[in-house]
Design an enzyme around this catalytic site. Sequence first.
Site, PDB file in Angstrom:
ATOM      1  N   LYS A 122     -12.775   2.147  12.645  1.00 37.20           N
ATOM      2  CA  LYS A 122     -12.025   3.930  11.938  1.00 37.20           C
ATOM      3  C   LYS A 122     -10.101   3.062  11.743  1.00 37.20           C
ATOM      4  CE  LYS A 122     -15.913   7.007  11.217  1.00 37.20           C
ATOM      5  NZ  LYS A 122     -16.864   5.782  11.730  1.00 37.20           N
TER       6      LYS A 122
HETATM    7  C1  LIG Z   1     -17.850   5.328  11.368  1.00 34.74           C
HETATM    8  C2  LIG Z   1     -18.899   4.001  11.682  1.00 34.74           C
HETATM    9  C3  LIG Z   1     -19.244   3.759  10.734  1.00 34.74           C
HETATM   10  C4  LIG Z   1     -19.939   4.373   9.511  1.00 34.74           C
HETATM   11  O1  LIG Z   1     -18.862   4.083   8.205  1.00 34.74           O
HETATM   12  P1  LIG Z   1     -18.709   4.523   7.094  1.00 34.74           P
HETATM   13  O2  LIG Z   1     -17.387   4.393   5.883  1.00 34.74           O
HETATM   14  O3  LIG Z   1     -18.902   5.714   7.501  1.00 34.74           O
HETATM   15  O4  LIG Z   1     -19.905   4.162   6.570  1.00 34.74           O
HETATM   16  C5  LIG Z   1     -20.254   2.603  10.879  1.00 34.74           C
HETATM   17  N1  LIG Z   1     -20.037   2.185  12.161  1.00 34.74           N
HETATM   18  C6  LIG Z   1     -18.909   1.990  13.642  1.00 34.74           C
HETATM   19  C7  LIG Z   1     -19.221   2.185  14.625  1.00 34.74           C
HETATM   20  C8  LIG Z   1     -18.432   3.443  12.735  1.00 34.74           C
HETATM   21  O5  LIG Z   1     -17.748   4.595  14.024  1.00 34.74           O
END
Ligand SMILES: *Cc1c(COP(=O)(O)O)cnc(C)c1O
Length: 509
Positions: A120
Amino acid sequence: MSKTYRSTRSSSKDTKSFEETIIQGLASDGGLFIPSEIPQVSEETLKQWSQLSFQGLALEIMKLYISSEEIPEADLKVLIERSYSTFRSKDVTPLAKDVTGKNEHLHILELFHGPTYAFKDVALQFVGNLFEYFLQRANKDLPQEQRKRITVVGATSGDTGSAAIYGMRGKKDVSVFILYPTGRISPIQEEQMTTVPDQNVQTLSVKGTFDNCQDIVKAIFGDVEFNKKHNVGAVNSINWARILAQMTYYFYAYFQATNGSPSKVKFVVPSGNFGDILAGYYAKKMGLPVERLIIATNENDILDRFLKSGVYERSDDVAATLSPAMDILISSNFERLLWYLARDVLASNDDQKAGEILNQWFTQLKTKGKFEVDSAVVKHALVDFDSERVSNAETTSTIKETYANSQNPQHYILDPHTAVGVCATKRQMAKDNDKSIQYISLSTAHPAKFAEAVNEALSSFEGYSFEKDVLPDELKVLSTLEKKLKFVEKADVELVKSAIEEELAKMGL
Ligand SMILES: *Cc1c(COP(=O)(O)O)cnc(C)c1O
């Protein structure tokens, strides 16, 4: 027409600028913003792009979605440079090739080299700088008391909160409040959020569940008066800027994996809210010759069920899995893909009609908890996507297997989210049985963030040590730092609102 944005639920021709799209987050009709047109990239351009750095590539991609009248190229360049200067890898998102030495077609795209060790950061480092840029411009000649401000409010069950805090920390005229359920997030996640000393950051530990926190945030967004007073902003995964920033690594990884010579590539993406993989869909639609995007889900499998049945149905309960960042009931960004499917298959390319169809589907989802689409719609989705559902047991065994099979130079340790993706990748490889395909499996977090799952898989191996093999020094230090958090005794909107106002006053805002 181009470089503007429309809502997925609108049947009008209204469009918004990039800035309005980002600051507003969600469209006023409840829909999500999508670009009025997806820019097209020629083969010739792709060839030139294959030589660019991550930052150079980000600039070229973003220029196609943001008018230079809104953000001049020189400014955009500075924003991008600043956003990725906080990453520990010079490639920003490096590609680990063949980590086990047994599968030269399986690459791991490491997205966790940002400040909070999760994917993120790639988007939220950029979003923080973008917010600050828009505010600085608006406030340029204004006296202190008239300055426009944004109060970011969010709820987290883990990753989003820390990435948002690290994205917004120290940003002028931006404050950030993150709610989390007391005692229900991992110690390291709590440490990451609460040890940030910047004055504009405040964590709120709320006695309740994650759902309580989320309901409070929703209520705050719906509170017209509070909103007007504090200009409440969201950084959740539906914000268009996050999708845009994530497109870069699909192009970058594709070029690295193929080394300039065209070959078949599949991306496998551990998915929850569908934000990560949706960026891959845009990359494909822009012209990146991706063979297929594979949705990897855990036991919260609404996406997998949809692709198998055509029914989009929320389950009653969210399952608590080893990959908690993917524990969702519905997948918020999936609405964007549904719009394209509706437009292509049911609306004969008519944007307005697609908006009407989406509106009907989401009204049904709200009233009946589900909707069903024509099999032609699913068939069309399967041109670009495929899906795999991975259980907890398979997640654990994939972490084990990868550890046991990699020794050179060091054991490779997957976090549980990445393991869901790698397990899905192996299934696809077995099904395809095609040596000409390259698989890029996205690694969304560093294993240190999910100690429990990683230790459960690896503690039986002789010589394995979490402290020594997994935990980076930078995270070790966190437990020694001072914590800054405010307890909220009850999951109550009014209590949270007054906590926010009290802290804003202390911040001098
Ligand atoms: C947010 C997240 C995901 C999922 O991503 P999306 O964009 O919600 O599909 C997968 N793995 C981790 C570690 C995350 O923080």
